[in-house]
Design an enzyme around this catalytic site. Structure first.
Site, PDB file in Angstrom:
ATOM      1  N   GLY A 266       0.804  -1.210   0.000  1.00  0.00           N
ATOM      2  CA  GLY A 266       0.000   0.000   0.000  1.00  0.00           C
ATOM      3  C   GLY A 266       0.839   1.262   0.000  1.00  0.00           C
ATOM      4  O   GLY A 266       0.552   2.223  -0.728  1.00  0.00           O
TER       5      GLY A 266
ATOM      6  N   CYS B 174       3.717  -8.967   2.624  1.00  0.00           N
ATOM      7  CA  CYS B 174       3.335  -9.829   1.512  1.00  0.00           C
ATOM      8  C   CYS B 174       4.540 -10.372   0.766  1.00  0.00           C
ATOM      9  O   CYS B 174       4.657 -11.565   0.525  1.00  0.00           O
ATOM     10  CB  CYS B 174       2.420  -9.066   0.546  1.00  0.00           C
TER      11      CYS B 174
ATOM     12  N   CYS C 185       2.513 -13.495   1.660  1.00  0.00           N
ATOM     13  CA  CYS C 185       1.881 -14.144   0.518  1.00  0.00           C
ATOM     14  C   CYS C 185       2.864 -14.807  -0.442  1.00  0.00           C
ATOM     15  O   CYS C 185       2.679 -15.955  -0.856  1.00  0.00           O
ATOM     16  CB  CYS C 185       1.056 -13.132  -0.282  1.00  0.00           C
TER      17      CYS C 185
ATOM     18  N   LYS D 245       5.039 -17.705   1.048  1.00  0.00           N
ATOM     19  CA  LYS D 245       4.073 -18.758   1.404  1.00  0.00           C
ATOM     20  C   LYS D 245       3.633 -19.522   0.161  1.00  0.00           C
ATOM     21  O   LYS D 245       3.588 -20.762   0.160  1.00  0.00           O
ATOM     22  CB  LYS D 245       2.862 -18.140   2.091  1.00  0.00           C
TER      23      LYS D 245
ATOM     24  N   GLY E  67      -6.871 -21.289  14.165  1.00  0.00           N
ATOM     25  CA  GLY E  67      -7.800 -21.907  13.219  1.00  0.00           C
ATOM     26  C   GLY E  67      -8.092 -21.072  12.008  1.00  0.00           C
ATOM     27  O   GLY E  67      -8.975 -21.414  11.221  1.00  0.00           O
TER      28      GLY E  67
ATOM     29  N   TYR F 222      -6.916 -18.760   8.398  1.00  0.00           N
ATOM     30  CA  TYR F 222      -6.366 -19.223   7.125  1.00  0.00           C
ATOM     31  C   TYR F 222      -4.854 -19.398   7.166  1.00  0.00           C
ATOM     32  O   TYR F 222      -4.314 -20.317   6.526  1.00  0.00           O
ATOM     33  CB  TYR F 222      -6.799 -18.311   5.981  1.00  0.00           C
TER      34      TYR F 222
ATOM     35  N   GLU G 102      -3.204 -22.891   6.221  1.00  0.00           N
ATOM     36  CA  GLU G 102      -2.278 -22.958   5.079  1.00  0.00           C
ATOM     37  C   GLU G 102      -0.961 -23.602   5.494  1.00  0.00           C
ATOM     38  O   GLU G 102      -0.445 -24.483   4.791  1.00  0.00           O
ATOM     39  CB  GLU G 102      -2.020 -21.550   4.546  1.00  0.00           C
TER      40      GLU G 102
ATOM     41  N   ARG H 164      -9.109 -23.542  19.581  1.00  0.00           N
ATOM     42  CA  ARG H 164     -10.047 -23.522  20.702  1.00  0.00           C
ATOM     43  C   ARG H 164     -11.501 -23.509  20.270  1.00  0.00           C
ATOM     44  O   ARG H 164     -12.404 -23.767  21.065  1.00  0.00           O
ATOM     45  CB  ARG H 164      -9.778 -22.300  21.582  1.00  0.00           C
TER      46      ARG H 164
ATOM     47  N   ASP I 192      -3.199  -2.914   6.205  1.00  0.00           N
ATOM     48  CA  ASP I 192      -3.519  -3.700   7.398  1.00  0.00           C
ATOM     49  C   ASP I 192      -3.512  -2.870   8.673  1.00  0.00           C
ATOM     50  O   ASP I 192      -4.150  -3.243   9.658  1.00  0.00           O
ATOM     51  CB  ASP I 192      -2.527  -4.852   7.545  1.00  0.00           C
TER      52      ASP I 192
ATOM     53  N   ALA J  50      -8.377 -15.971  -2.093  1.00  0.00           N
ATOM     54  CA  ALA J  50      -7.998 -17.380  -2.114  1.00  0.00           C
ATOM     55  C   ALA J  50      -7.305 -17.731  -0.807  1.00  0.00           C
ATOM     56  O   ALA J  50      -6.610 -16.904  -0.216  1.00  0.00           O
ATOM     57  CB  ALA J  50      -7.075 -17.677  -3.287  1.00  0.00           C
TER      58      ALA J  50
ATOM     59  N   HIS K 142     -15.517 -27.454 -21.493  1.00  0.00           N
ATOM     60  CA  HIS K 142     -15.424 -28.884 -21.174  1.00  0.00           C
ATOM     61  C   HIS K 142     -14.161 -29.481 -21.809  1.00  0.00           C
ATOM     62  O   HIS K 142     -13.799 -29.128 -22.931  1.00  0.00           O
ATOM     63  CB  HIS K 142     -16.661 -29.592 -21.719  1.00  0.00           C
TER      64      HIS K 142
ATOM     65  N   GLU L  24     -16.504 -25.836 -15.179  1.00  0.00           N
ATOM     66  CA  GLU L  24     -17.787 -25.883 -15.884  1.00  0.00           C
ATOM     67  C   GLU L  24     -18.944 -26.158 -14.930  1.00  0.00           C
ATOM     68  O   GLU L  24     -20.103 -25.843 -15.223  1.00  0.00           O
ATOM     69  CB  GLU L  24     -17.753 -26.924 -16.989  1.00  0.00           C
TER      70      GLU L  24
END
Length: 458
Positions: free
Chosen positions: A24, A51, A56, A59, A184, A186, A190, A207, A312, A350, A444, A449
């Site tokens: 940022g 990040c 990010c 990771k 618990g 993300y 991850e 917890r 953040d 994501a 397909h 799809e």
């Protein structure tokens, strides 16, 4: 909200002083400098922020590394003979470090090439228009932008000094054999998947009743089941009370129920806190939230008109692309006479668990608060898993409000979910209806799809 022209103020050292060289801050400094403003930016650690340096990017590199363990197994089902396999943690970390150093250099060079003065120093707020540098110098600025991000924290328990966080995990000298991950969210999930994929024995302690609080309930249940199937131990409804040194360099965890367990590494991922301590914000008149975050209005302006904050440190939506958008909106508003509010609705995101999550819009529970909804859901074995023999399932879910037929939420779990949700996010943002999805011809054979072929609500 203020709006002014370029090269605004005589009598100040800078038109803009940015504190923090993350996504940022760098975006704001570059845009303002490119527009002709006299800009300085200060970063006390490494340019790129969380990040790029310890978030990010590294990771995701580790996610790729850990996924090869299953890819080798899958290859055999498709006719490949894969020989003996070993994993070298030090080689991965060295390669990661080289890439992070390259990106850090790009961030620093690009903001400098835009015309900003690049400083490698700690900077704090000394007043509404003043910034104090680490050497004691005070410089003046028409506007100050705080973009100092956040940092992980470990609860104050006996032995907390023995635990690591996401700051340290990227620099461990070796892959630990037994890891306990506390949390618990993300980040916890991850890294549980990453370390499990690299060969560690992973126990995740949370917890609460189920991981990934705040996500759609079907996502939470699906991912937790897949993590269990991959061999990760999930312990719910418990917490760590103390960490002690054990024999042989191991760590002994004392749980709240009195039980004890041992590990070689204890990794805390129990949340992040805004980096505002010691910045001088309160003394300058800037209002902080109870958790230390900088309180801002819809224009990212603080209680002091000349001081703004993005990313953040404001505790709005803690995502790198959001910080970048907030920074860009700030420059448009203050320097380009184009008042712009950052939009925090329907943000696609994501989560790189294994399987990964892609999600945008409302969870089912939140959508039901708007009125009657229809739920379209499909769980299936993807083609990739057929010949490999893997039992992993994909999940696709659409949340539709009946009154206007709009698709309010898209939730995907499975291979490529992150890539899919970026494009699904455009449709949700545009207000696409279920009938718009239905009219779209399927590609397909793909997993995606399924998003346009689900006809009957569950």
């Amino acid at each position: 909200m203020t709006s002014t022209g370029r090269r605004m103020a005589d009598g100040f050292d800078y038109d803009l002083f940015v504190i923090g060289g993350g996504s940022g801050g760098v975006r704001s400094a570059r845009m303002a400098a490119q527009g002709g403003a006299k800009v300085a930016i200060a970063e006390e650690y490494r340019y790129g922020g969380t990040c790029v340096i310890r978030g990010c990017v590294p990771k995701k590199l580790m996610v790729y590394a850990s996924a090869f363990s299953e890819a080798f197994e899958d290859a055999e089902g498709f006719g490949w003979t894969v020989g003996p396999r070993t994993f070298d943690w030090t080689k991965l970390i060295a390669a990661k470090d080289r890439e992070i150093a390259r990106l850090e250099g790009l961030y620093e060079r690009n903001v400098g090439a835009a015309g900003a003065t690049v400083l490698k120093t700690r900077a704090t707020v000394a007043g509404p228009h003043e910034v104090r540098l680490a050497d004691g110098r005070i410089v003046s600025a028409k506007h100050i932008l705080v973009a100092t991000g956040g940092a992980p924290f470990v609860p104050e328990i006996p032995g907390a000094e023995h635990a690591i966080t996401s700051n340290e995990i990227f620099h461990l000298p070796a892959l630990p054999r037994r890891v306990v991950i506390v949390g618990g969210g993300y980040i916890a999930c991850e890294f549980a998947c990453i370390l499990n994929g690299l060969g560690a024995e992973v126990t995740q302690v949370y917890r609460g009743e189920l991981i990934l609080r705040g996500f759609d309930a079907d996502i939470r249940a699906h991912v937790s089941a897949e993590m269990l199937r991959k061999g990760i131990t999930l312990r719910y409804g418990c917490d760590v009370m103390a960490i002690e040194k054990a024999e042989g360099g191991a760590l002994r965890l004392v749980m709240e129920d009195g039980e004890a367990m041992e590990a070689d590494c204890v990794f805390y991922a129990t949340g992040r806190r805004p980096n505002t301590e010691g910045l001088g914000l309160e003394a300058a008149g800037v209002t902080l939230k109870p958790n230390g975050a900088v309180a801002v209005d819809e224009w990212s302006q603080t209680s002091v008109p000349s001081i703004y904050a993005v990313g953040d440190v404001t505790d709005r939506a803690a995502l790198t692309p959001v910080a970048i958008r907030e920074g860009a909106a700030f420059v448009e508003t203050v320097f380009n006479a184009n008042p712009t509010k950052p939009d925090h609705t329907d943000i696609p995101t994501a989560v790189f668990t294994q399987p990964e999550i892609g999600t945008v819009g409302l969870a089912e529970t939140a959508a039901r608060a708007l009125g009657d909804v229809e739920i379209y859901r499909s769980t299936f074995r993807p083609m990739l898993a057929t010949l490999s023999g893997r039992e992993e399932k994909m999940l696709m879910k659409l949340v539709v409000t009946k009154a206007d037929r709009r698709v309010r939420g898209v939730h995907i779990v499975g291979h490529g979910a992150g890539e899919m949700i970026q494009l699904a996010g455009i449709a949700v943002k545009m207000g696409a209806t279920k009938e718009d999805f239905d009219r779209t011809v399927a590609v397909h054979p793909t997993a995606a799809e399924e998003l346009v072929t689900m006809r009957a609500p569950v």
